[in-house]
Design an enzyme around this catalytic site. Structure first.
Site: not given
Length: 157
Positions: A54, A56, A84, A87
Site C-alpha cells: 500500500h 503508506e 486502512c 497501514c
C-alpha cells in the site's frame, strides 16, 4: 497554498502516478520531516504482486531507508486516502506524529476498496473470525522470547 496542502497535493500526485504506471490502486503518500519530503509511495500491489504494498507502507519503507532509522517520530504522513487498518498499524509502529488524509474509507469503499470487513473482524473474538486462528507451538516460541528478553544488547522498537 499552505505547506500542508502542498504535501497533500504531492501525495495525490503519487496516487495519479501509480495509476498512470499501472502499479496499483489510486492511493499515494508522502512522509515529511522538518518541512521536507523524506519518503514517497504509491500503491504497488499489482506491480509488486504484494498485498502489503500500500502507498503508506511503501512510503514508510522509503522514509526509513532514507533516514536510516525504523522510527519516524518527528514525521508527518500525508495520504491521499484514510489509511486502512494495516497501514494505520504501520503508522503507529513507525511512531509518526500526525496523519493527514484526503478521502476517507467510505469514499474508497465507493470505488471498490472496502475494508469494513477487516474493521468488523478485528472486533470479533478469535473463535468468531472468518479465518481460523489456532495457537500452536507456544513452548518453543517462548524459548525464543526468553532468549530475546535475556539478550544484553537487544534494541527495543
Amino acid at each position: 497554498m499552505t505547506q500542508e496542502e502542498k504535501f497533500m497535493k504531492a501525495a495525490i500526485d503519487m496516487a495519479a502516478k501509480g495509476i498512470e504506471n499501472g502499479e496499483g490502486g489510486p492511493f499515494g503518500c508522502v512522509i515529511v520531516k522538518d518541512g521536507v519530503i523524506v519518503g514517497r509511495g504509491n500503491n504497488r500491489v499489482i506491480a509488486d504482486s504484494d498485498p502489503t504494498a500500500h502507498a503508506e507502507i511503501v512510503a514508510i519503507r522509503d522514509a526509513c531507508k532514507n533516514l536510516d532509522h525504523f522510527h519516524l517520530t518527528d514525521c508527518e504522513i500525508y495520504a491521499s486516502c484514510e489509511p486502512c487498518p494495516m497501514c494505520l498499524g504501520a503508522i503507529y509502529w513507525a511512531r509518526i506524529k500526525t496523519i493527514y488524509y484526503a478521502s476517507d474509507r467510505y469514499d474508497a469503499a465507493g470505488i471498490g476498496f472496502d475494508d469494513s470487513f477487516i474493521y468488523h473482524e478485528m472486533n470479533n473474538d478469535f473463535a468468531n473470525r472468518k479465518i481460523p486462528m489456532i495457537a500452536l507451538g507456544k513452548e518453543d516460541a517462548m524459548k525464543v522470547f526468553n532468549e530475546w528478553k535475556n539478550k544484553n544488547n537487544a534494541s527495543l522498537y
